[in-house]
Write a protein that holds these residues in place. Sequence first.
Motif, mmCIF file in Angstrom:
data_model
loop_
_atom_site.group_PDB
_atom_site.id
_atom_site.type_symbol
_atom_site.label_atom_id
_atom_site.label_comp_id
_atom_site.label_asym_id
_atom_site.label_seq_id
_atom_site.Cartn_x
_atom_site.Cartn_y
_atom_site.Cartn_z
ATOM 1 N N TRP B 222 0.803 -1.221 0.000
ATOM 2 C CA TRP B 222 0.000 0.000 0.000
ATOM 3 C C TRP B 222 0.838 1.273 0.000
ATOM 4 O O TRP B 222 0.311 2.356 0.190
ATOM 5 C CB TRP B 222 -0.953 0.001 1.188
ATOM 6 N N ASP B 254 -0.054 -9.332 -0.516
ATOM 7 C CA ASP B 254 -1.076 -8.929 0.454
ATOM 8 C C ASP B 254 -0.410 -8.658 1.811
ATOM 9 O O ASP B 254 0.511 -9.379 2.223
ATOM 10 C CB ASP B 254 -2.124 -10.028 0.636
ATOM 11 N N THR B 257 1.429 -11.128 4.483
ATOM 12 C CA THR B 257 1.581 -12.493 3.972
ATOM 13 C C THR B 257 3.009 -12.832 3.557
ATOM 14 O O THR B 257 3.269 -13.988 3.217
ATOM 15 C CB THR B 257 0.619 -12.778 2.800
ATOM 16 N N ARG B 264 0.448 -14.115 -0.386
ATOM 17 C CA ARG B 264 -0.836 -14.129 -1.109
ATOM 18 C C ARG B 264 -0.967 -12.955 -2.064
ATOM 19 O O ARG B 264 -0.429 -11.872 -1.830
ATOM 20 C CB ARG B 264 -1.987 -14.146 -0.110
ATOM 21 N N ASP B 266 -4.220 -11.963 -3.345
ATOM 22 C CA ASP B 266 -5.668 -11.803 -3.505
ATOM 23 C C ASP B 266 -6.090 -10.347 -3.616
ATOM 24 O O ASP B 266 -7.205 -10.061 -4.035
ATOM 25 C CB ASP B 266 -6.403 -12.440 -2.315
ATOM 26 N N GLU B 267 -5.256 -9.422 -3.166
ATOM 27 C CA GLU B 267 -5.639 -8.013 -3.120
ATOM 28 C C GLU B 267 -4.784 -7.221 -4.115
ATOM 29 O O GLU B 267 -3.666 -6.830 -3.798
ATOM 30 C CB GLU B 267 -5.439 -7.465 -1.701
ATOM 31 N N GLN B 269 -5.293 -4.249 -5.464
ATOM 32 C CA GLN B 269 -5.406 -2.798 -5.501
ATOM 33 C C GLN B 269 -4.786 -2.147 -4.268
ATOM 34 O O GLN B 269 -4.797 -2.713 -3.184
ATOM 35 C CB GLN B 269 -6.892 -2.413 -5.617
ATOM 36 N N ALA B 270 -4.230 -0.942 -4.476
ATOM 37 C CA ALA B 270 -3.722 -0.128 -3.364
ATOM 38 C C ALA B 270 -4.718 1.002 -3.119
ATOM 39 O O ALA B 270 -5.539 1.308 -3.986
ATOM 40 C CB ALA B 270 -2.352 0.434 -3.716
ATOM 41 N N PRO B 271 -4.641 1.642 -1.954
ATOM 42 C CA PRO B 271 -5.588 2.734 -1.698
ATOM 43 C C PRO B 271 -5.587 3.818 -2.781
ATOM 44 O O PRO B 271 -6.640 4.377 -3.070
ATOM 45 C CB PRO B 271 -5.104 3.292 -0.351
#
Lengths: 241, 484
Positions: B222, B254, B257, B264, B266-267, B269-271
């Motif tokens: 992030w 992520d 992790t 991982r 799975d995410e 996107q960043a803010p």
Amino acid sequence: MKAVSLSLALLMAVLSAQGAPFGRALSGSREQPRVASCDHPEFALLLPHMSGNLKLGIISDNRSAWLNNPQNIKAASTKNGVSYEVTDPLLGKGTLTLRARALNATDGLLVEAEALGVPEGVKLLWAYGGACGKVIDAEPALAPEYCRNNVFSVEGGAFTLYFGEVMRLKIVQGLTPPESEICLSDARQQSSPLAFFQSGKKTDAPALTGALPLLNGQKYYFCVYVQSAKADYAYYMLPQL
Amino acid sequence: MNISRLACTLLPLACHALTLQAAMYDVKNFGAVGDGRAIETPAINRAIEEAGKNGGGTVYVPAGDYLCYSIRLQSHVTLYLEQGATITAAFPSEHEGYDEAEANDASPYQDFGHSHWKNSLIWGIGLEDIAICGQGAIYGMGLTREESRLKGVGNKAISLKECRNVTIRDIKMLHCGHFALLATGVDNMTIDNLLIDTNRDGLDIDCCRNVRISSCTVNSPWDDAIVLKASYALGRFRDTENVTITGCFVSGYDRGTVANGTFRRDEPQAPDQGFVTGRIKFGTESSGGFKNIAISSCIFERCRGLALETVDGGHLEDVTISNITMRDIVNAPIFLRLGARLRSPKGTPVGEMRRIAISNVNVYNADSRYASIISGVPGSYIEDVTLSNIRISYKGGYAKEDGEITPPENEKLYPEPWMFGTIPASAFFIRHARNIRFHQVSVSFMEKDYRPAFVLDDAPNVSIKEVEVDLPDGVQLVKEIVNH
């Protein structure tokens, strides 16, 4: 005098909009609410771009129910918002009362929840998401198509939701009870609160869910708002807002 | 051996042992419990104060979970976190919290997080000979990465201002708020073998001189992982200079992790909605300059690319970057930007960027929208950049029409590759830059890309030699834009 007129106008708006989904304007006008609610405890922030939907459910062991069954919910307009009295087989003979209103210092929503006579072990589930960042004509539900690229930064019981697009970023803040067990969830799996809560984060439609033990007589607060120099809140401040 | 001779022999040893004993300050002897429930800050600060009062020593934190607000370092004191010890940042309450952010007249010139130091879990100002080390961990649970200005809120795990002779070694740092480490105006600093897995910036080295960063893992999906800055937070211009970054791994897996070994993805996107970050970067705060910096033998994975930015008037010069490998890069793998944001005292002129050597770089699976970018602003050129032995495998997939786009200048905008929109080049876009040398550069595409490989716009004296690009038929290797 002006404040009285404003309150009356708001009350009229809330009263006159009963029945329609998201027809209760807690702030803004009936035609263009900025904080909208339903005849059941479900809320949307429309600023005017869709900035998220807050919905609630209850969990008891492996059973759960969304708080959206009109037969179990009595909604009533209050001086500055709306209140709901919820009964449900999962609540036994108890009731869950929710009081909601818009914030004064900024665009935002404050919900107070309190259970009485509810069996031990019942959990309250909350879910927030669906901030697509665009003005929508459709119902501002927590729909998976509104959830893409929603990013939730969770810090204890607080969250910050980032949405929109690069260089035109939009942000809302959320405060939930610190005892919430919070996780990223899949907005495509909302068949029940429990299914949503246990759905996992591997999705293209991320939303946030949290579950907390519902203790009788204790007040729980939920607040989603746009932060500013005048509106910068922590959970402990919510009872006094 | 008679008794007096024995005493003469043993007494110095006993004294030495006592001295050694006295130099260790176990926080449990000062009232700490380590149960993860009590606030332990008073006990730990008492141990540090006692060590400082006695001329220095090691404050020893044994295994346990120590819930804390602001820990105040002192000169000549080492904070040693034993294996199994975790200093956990507590959430502020209505009545308790972190030290208040101190006043700073220079705060308009950089972000809030950069402008204050005391609102941190561990902080030191004006100290010398300090260390934080051991196999233990710092968990920034109650720190914020967000923008609350409420009294008692803390936003940095370790924060140092105007210190010298600093060592941070071996510790793990998790979920650390705005910064795992903010070091501003620190001279002679060694950062070695840290494992950082955090929710915003990892290591921020701001206005620092003579810094060794080595063997660190920094996962920060992030925000930036290792970032050199030269803000105006000290109320004066100060360069970041004489820095080495070597043997480090930066990534955007992520959150949490990498530290827990699950790695991982799975995410995505960043803010900021620009996809995961986790890179090595110079800037954005760049009122001062960046000088004499060597980055070598580093690995990027699932993150943004290398970014060298000076946009607030600083001079970025004499930099070597070598032996870098990157995989799964979500934006421009190489981004050099001399901009004119000029968030510095009024009258600060545009900075300079020159004498940069980038060599032995391998990139696999880089997003193609922004290609790689070397861009100054009209009238201010990036100069004397050499790129040699570079191999980039882009995703490709852009159309011939994309090659006709003229990206906006956006001279004052916050620098990120997205500021230009889709780039008209498939490999390198070079604008307002001169004396740029490409030598032994190999570029390939996973999907055919119909934009010209190199686009030169206001870019005199660009040399492209021994370059191999996997071009579709009829697509130009080099397109030079004339009549600008």
